[in-house]
Design an enzyme around this catalytic site. Structure first.
Site, short mmCIF file in Angstrom:
data_model
loop_
_atom_site.label_atom_id
_atom_site.label_comp_id
_atom_site.label_asym_id
_atom_site.label_seq_id
_atom_site.Cartn_x
_atom_site.Cartn_y
_atom_site.Cartn_z
N VAL A 110 0.95 -0.85 -0.07
CA VAL A 110 -0.01 -0.26 -0.01
C VAL A 110 0.83 1.08 -0.27
O VAL A 110 1.98 1.27 1.06
CB VAL A 110 -0.49 0.19 1.45
CG1 VAL A 110 -1.66 -0.86 0.97
CG2 VAL A 110 -0.35 -0.27 2.44
N SER A 111 0.42 2.36 -0.24
CA SER A 111 1.60 3.29 -0.62
C SER A 111 1.18 4.03 0.25
O SER A 111 2.53 5.00 0.35
CB SER A 111 0.54 4.32 -1.62
OG SER A 111 0.92 3.35 -2.83
N THR A 112 0.22 4.34 1.34
CA THR A 112 1.16 5.30 2.70
C THR A 112 0.80 4.37 3.91
O THR A 112 0.13 3.17 3.79
CB THR A 112 -0.24 6.26 2.27
OG1 THR A 112 -1.71 5.69 2.66
CG2 THR A 112 0.09 7.03 1.27
#
Length: 222
Positions: free
Chosen positions: A25-27
Site C-alpha cells: 500500500v502507498s501510505t
C-alpha cells in the site's frame, strides 16, 4: 515508510516449492488486509508486505526476490501493487525468470506458470517495445521541427555568435589561435572548432553529426 514481513504460514522444507505473496500500500494510513486475504485464498504460504510508494525503494520486494528459489512462485493481488510502470514490471519479471521463478497476478491474466500467461507476457513485452518506439519517434519529430525553426541541439558553445565572429576576425587578421583563446578566455579547441566551421561548415570533425536526424532533416526540406 514502515515495512515489515509477515511470518510464513507453513515454514518450507528444504527443496520444497513455495508460493510467496507480495502486498503493498502507498501510505501508512492504508492497510494490506484486503490483499493478504485474497492471497491466502489463492494458497499463498508466505508473505512480504510493505507500506511505501511505488516510486520508493520497495525493500520488501527486493527481499522477496532474493529469498525465492528456483520453482517458487510470486503472487500479487494486482499488477499495480508490484510495479510502477510496464517497463518496471517487465524488469521485475525478467529477474524472476532469470532465477527460475514464476509469477502470477490474481486479477489480471498474467501467469507465467501457464502457456496463456507466457503469451500475455510476450504481448506486454511487445507493447512496451511499441511504447518506447513511439516515444522515440515523438522526440525525434520534435527535434527535427525545432531545428527547422532554427533551434539548436546539443551542448551549447562556449562562445556566443558574436564571440565566434570575433575569433574568426582575429584569426584572419593574423593572430594565432592560442592568443585568440587566451584573449576570449576559452580553450584552444573552441577557437579551432569555430575557425574550422567558418572555413568549411561540413568539416568531418567539427560539422554537425546527425546520423539519425540527418536523413529526416533532408527529407523534411525537400
Amino acid at each position: 515508510m514502515k515495512t515489515h514481513q509477515v511470518d510464513t504460514l507453513h515454514p518450507p522444507k528444504k527443496g520444497e516449492i513455495v508460493i510467496y505473496g507480495y502486498a503493498r500500500v502507498s501510505t501508512s494510513d492504508q492497510e494490506t488486509t484486503l490483499q493478504i486475504d485474497a492471497l491466502k485464498r489463492a494458497g499463498v504460504e508466505a508473505f512480504f508486505q510493505e507500506k511505501t510508494s511505488s516510486i520508493g525503494a520497495r525493500p520488501e520486494l527486493r527481499r522477496a526476490i532474493r529469498t525465492m528459489r528456483r520453482g517458487d512462485v510470486l503472487v500479487v493481488w494486482k499488477l499495480d501493487r508490484l510495479a510502477r510502470s510496464l517497463r518496471d514490471l517487465l524488469q521485475i519479471l525478467e529477474k524472476l525468470r532469470a532465477n527460475g521463478c514464476a509469477f502470477r497476478s490474481l486479477t489480471e491474466p498474467v501467469d507465467t506458470t501457464s502457456s496463456i500467461g507466457e503469451f500475455m507476457l510476450q504481448v506486454l513485452g511487445a507493447v512496451a517495445q511499441l511504447e518506447r518506439s513511439m516515444i522515440r519517434e515523438r522526440v525525434i519529430a520534435g527535434q527535427v521541427a525545432s531545428i527547422l525553426r532554427g533551434g539548436r541541439h546539443g551542448r551549447p558553445s562556449s562562445l556566443s555568435e558574436e564571440g565566434a565572429r570575433e575569433a574568426v576576425s582575429m584569426y584572419r587578421a593574423g593572430k594565432k589561435k592560442t592568443e585568440i583563446a587566451k584573449q576570449l578566455e576559452v580553450g584552444r579547441w573552441v577557437v579551432d572548432r569555430v575557425i574550422c566551421q567558418s572555413q568549411n561548415p561540413n568539416h568531418r570533425k567539427y560539422g554537425p553529426k546527425r546520423p539519425v536526424l540527418g536523413p529526416l532533416l533532408c527529407a523534411a526540406v525537400k
